[in-house]
Design an enzyme around this catalytic site. Structure first.
Site, short mmCIF file in Angstrom:
data_model
loop_
_atom_site.label_atom_id
_atom_site.label_comp_id
_atom_site.label_asym_id
_atom_site.label_seq_id
_atom_site.Cartn_x
_atom_site.Cartn_y
_atom_site.Cartn_z
N TRP A 1 0.85 -1.21 0.00
CA TRP A 1 0.00 0.00 0.00
C TRP A 1 0.88 1.26 0.00
CZ3 TRP A 1 -3.83 1.62 4.51
CH2 TRP A 1 -4.60 2.69 4.07
N TYR B 1 -3.56 0.93 -4.76
CA TYR B 1 -2.31 1.40 -4.15
C TYR B 1 -1.52 2.25 -5.16
CZ TYR B 1 -3.57 -2.23 -0.79
OH TYR B 1 -4.24 -3.02 0.12
N GLN C 1 -8.67 -11.58 3.99
CA GLN C 1 -7.64 -10.60 4.39
C GLN C 1 -8.31 -9.54 5.26
OE1 GLN C 1 -4.77 -7.22 2.48
NE2 GLN C 1 -5.01 -9.04 1.26
N TYR D 1 -3.77 -8.00 7.51
CA TYR D 1 -3.15 -6.74 7.09
C TYR D 1 -3.05 -5.82 8.31
CZ TYR D 1 -7.64 -4.01 6.41
OH TYR D 1 -8.83 -3.34 6.55
N SER E 1 -0.51 -5.68 10.10
CA SER E 1 0.07 -6.60 11.10
C SER E 1 0.95 -5.86 12.11
CB SER E 1 0.90 -7.68 10.39
OG SER E 1 0.12 -8.31 9.41
N GLY F 1 3.80 -4.06 5.62
CA GLY F 1 4.27 -3.06 4.68
C GLY F 1 5.68 -2.63 5.04
N ALA F 2 6.46 -2.24 4.04
CA ALA F 2 7.82 -1.75 4.29
C ALA F 2 8.14 -0.70 3.26
CB ALA F 2 8.82 -2.90 4.23
N GLN G 1 13.65 -1.83 6.33
CA GLN G 1 12.44 -2.23 7.07
C GLN G 1 12.11 -3.69 6.80
OE1 GLN G 1 9.17 0.50 6.47
NE2 GLN G 1 10.02 2.01 7.88
N1 NAP Z 1 -7.28 -5.34 2.07
C1 NAP Z 1 -7.25 -4.13 2.58
O1 NAP Z 1 -8.28 -3.43 2.64
C2 NAP Z 1 -5.96 -3.61 3.12
C3 NAP Z 1 -5.94 -2.48 3.92
C4 NAP Z 1 -4.71 -2.05 4.42
C5 NAP Z 1 -3.55 -2.74 4.11
N2 NAP Z 1 -3.61 -3.84 3.28
C6 NAP Z 1 -2.38 -4.60 2.89
O2 NAP Z 1 -1.64 -4.94 4.04
C7 NAP Z 1 -0.33 -4.37 3.96
C8 NAP Z 1 0.17 -4.08 5.33
O3 NAP Z 1 -0.61 -3.10 5.98
P1 NAP Z 1 -0.06 -1.64 6.21
O4 NAP Z 1 1.06 -1.40 5.26
O5 NAP Z 1 -1.24 -0.74 6.18
O6 NAP Z 1 0.42 -1.69 7.72
P2 NAP Z 1 1.60 -2.44 8.50
O7 NAP Z 1 2.16 -3.52 7.73
O8 NAP Z 1 1.08 -2.72 9.83
O9 NAP Z 1 2.66 -1.25 8.66
C9 NAP Z 1 3.52 -0.91 7.62
C10 NAP Z 1 4.26 0.40 7.93
O10 NAP Z 1 4.94 0.32 9.17
C11 NAP Z 1 6.18 1.01 9.09
N3 NAP Z 1 7.23 -0.02 9.29
C12 NAP Z 1 7.34 -1.24 8.72
N4 NAP Z 1 8.41 -1.90 9.17
C13 NAP Z 1 9.01 -1.08 10.05
C14 NAP Z 1 10.16 -1.22 10.85
N5 NAP Z 1 10.90 -2.34 10.82
N6 NAP Z 1 10.50 -0.20 11.66
C15 NAP Z 1 9.76 0.93 11.71
N7 NAP Z 1 8.65 1.12 10.96
C16 NAP Z 1 8.28 0.11 10.14
C17 NAP Z 1 6.26 1.60 7.69
O11 NAP Z 1 5.69 2.92 7.66
P3 NAP Z 1 6.52 4.22 8.10
O12 NAP Z 1 7.93 4.03 7.71
O13 NAP Z 1 5.83 5.35 7.42
O14 NAP Z 1 6.33 4.31 9.59
C18 NAP Z 1 5.33 0.69 6.91
O15 NAP Z 1 4.80 1.28 5.75
C19 NAP Z 1 -0.51 -3.17 3.00
O16 NAP Z 1 0.71 -2.72 2.47
C20 NAP Z 1 -1.44 -3.78 2.00
O17 NAP Z 1 -0.75 -4.64 1.13
C21 NAP Z 1 -4.79 -4.28 2.82
#
Ligand code: NAP
Length: 312
Positions: free
Chosen positions: A21, A57, A172, A200, A202, A277-278, A283
């Site tokens: 995303w 996205y 998901q 998601y 996570s 997400g990364a 990350q």
């Molecule tokens: N189906 C749906 O409706 C839906 C909705 C939402 C998401 N998704 C999917 O799920 C994926 C994951 O969700 P998400 O990206 O919203 O949230 P997430 O995985 O919980 O958080 C990702 C964010 O956390 C930060 N991060 C990641 N690793 C890190 C680390 N090691 N240290 C510090 N910060 C870190 C980064 O943002 P910063 O660097 O900006 O802090 C990254 O973009 C999405 O990319 C998408 O593919 C699906």
């Protein structure tokens, strides 16, 4: 990296799945395209075999980047994308057969492939019966353009209805230590029907990495201002308490808080993979330890207890 079977499919996804995303370049501030590409490359190099994306996205940009990076190795990967948000309009939800087929063709073009391994309905709709949308998806499957069907953001009842119309292999949902609503509803349907969960959010969009010592405020237009409720100021004290506990548990294992967040999700048998997400390769590498960590029952219990009543 260990893999788990995705529902009734013959797909084995790695316990960590890359989410894209933020990699799309819109809705999350401070975008770095070179970093985004490196994140995709680093995931594949680290053994992650599944990438989750969607037309929504970056208005197709995340799919395009993935298409560029996976050229030549596409058959080694499980590509999961989505349908049903019209990026040519105002991102309205649309699940008519005609739109699903169009959405799919556009995704295939951007991903530079002729099939999608897991094609997921992005959001449920009220105005098209699920039987009608499922029929279109099953047609795409017969045509070989889709290998398996999944759904996102469905309630337990909506999931049950979809299962009654055809083979659904995954759900998901938004699922983490800061968002556990599905345990009361969807998770039970998944356990009963053999549908796998791929979570998601996570890492709770970064919150569970422990990086925020104060309540975070994001730039105008950043999706974190409205999409995830744990960023609301009123929940900060309760959220921080959970993060404190996650940090304590992480210290016991010499691990990072994000690893505990991922390991907690993976401790649930109906989960096949945790999508994270990364923004960049660092990350990605930083999060890999989540798949290598097994939490004790006592630690899982203490995390469950502290995260039970965040929202009242
Ligand atoms: N189906 C749906 O409706 C839906 C909705 C939402 C998401 N998704 C999917 O799920 C994926 C994951 O969700 P998400 O990206 O919203 O949230 P997430 O995985 O919980 O958080 C990702 C964010 O956390 C930060 N991060 C990641 N690793 C890190 C680390 N090691 N240290 C510090 N910060 C870190 C980064 O943002 P910063 O660097 O900006 O802090 C990254 O973009 C999405 O990319 C998408 O593919 C699906």
């Amino acid at each position: 990296m260990k893999t788990r079977k995705l529902g009734s499919s013959d797909l084995y996804v790695t316990e960590l799945i890359l989410g894209t995303w933020a990699i799309g370049g819109t809705m999350w501030s401070d975008y770095d395209e070179a970093g985004a590409k490196e994140a995709i490359k680093a995931s594949i190099d680290s053994g992650i075999n599944c990438i989750d994306t969607a037309p929504a996205y970056g208005g197709g940009h995340a799919e395009e980047l993935i298409g560029d990076v996976i050229a030549g190795i596409r058959d080694k990967l499980i590509i999961a994308t989505k349908c049903g948000l019209n990026i040519e309009g105002r991102y309205e939800k649309l699940l008519t057969p005609e739109f699903i087929m169009h959405d799919l063709e556009m995704s295939l073009k951007r991903l530079k492939t002729d099939y999608v391994d897991l094609y997921q309905i992005h959001w449920p709709v009220n105005d098209v019966p699920i039987a009608v949308s499922m029929e279109a998806l099953m047609k795409a499957k017969e045509q070989g353009k889709v290998r398996y069907i999944g759904v996102c953001n469905f309630s337990g009842k909506e999931l049950d209805d979809a299962i009654n119309c055809g083979e659904v292999v995954s759900l998901q949902p938004n699922y983490s230590l800061l968002e556990r609503e599905i345990e009361k509803d969807q998770m039970k349907v998944c356990e009963k029907s053999g549908v796998s969960i791929i979570s998601y959010g996570s890492l709770a969009a970064g919150m569970l990495t422990g990086k925020y010592k104060e309540h975070p405020v994001f730039k105008k237009g950043d999706a974190r201002n409205f999409f995830y409720r744990f960023f609301k100021k009123e929940y900060w004290p309760a959220v921080r308490e959970v993060v404190d506990e996650v940090e304590l548990v992480a210290d016991k294992y010499g691990a990072k808080p994000g690893h505990v967040a991922i390991a907690w999700i993976l401790s649930h048998p109906s989960v096949a993979g945790a999508i994270f997400g990364a923004r960049d390769a660092d990350q990605v590498k930083d999060n890999l330890g989540g798949a290598a960590l097994t939490l004790s029952k006592d630690d899982i219990d203490s995390l469950n207890k502290i995260s039970e009543h965040i929202y009242g």
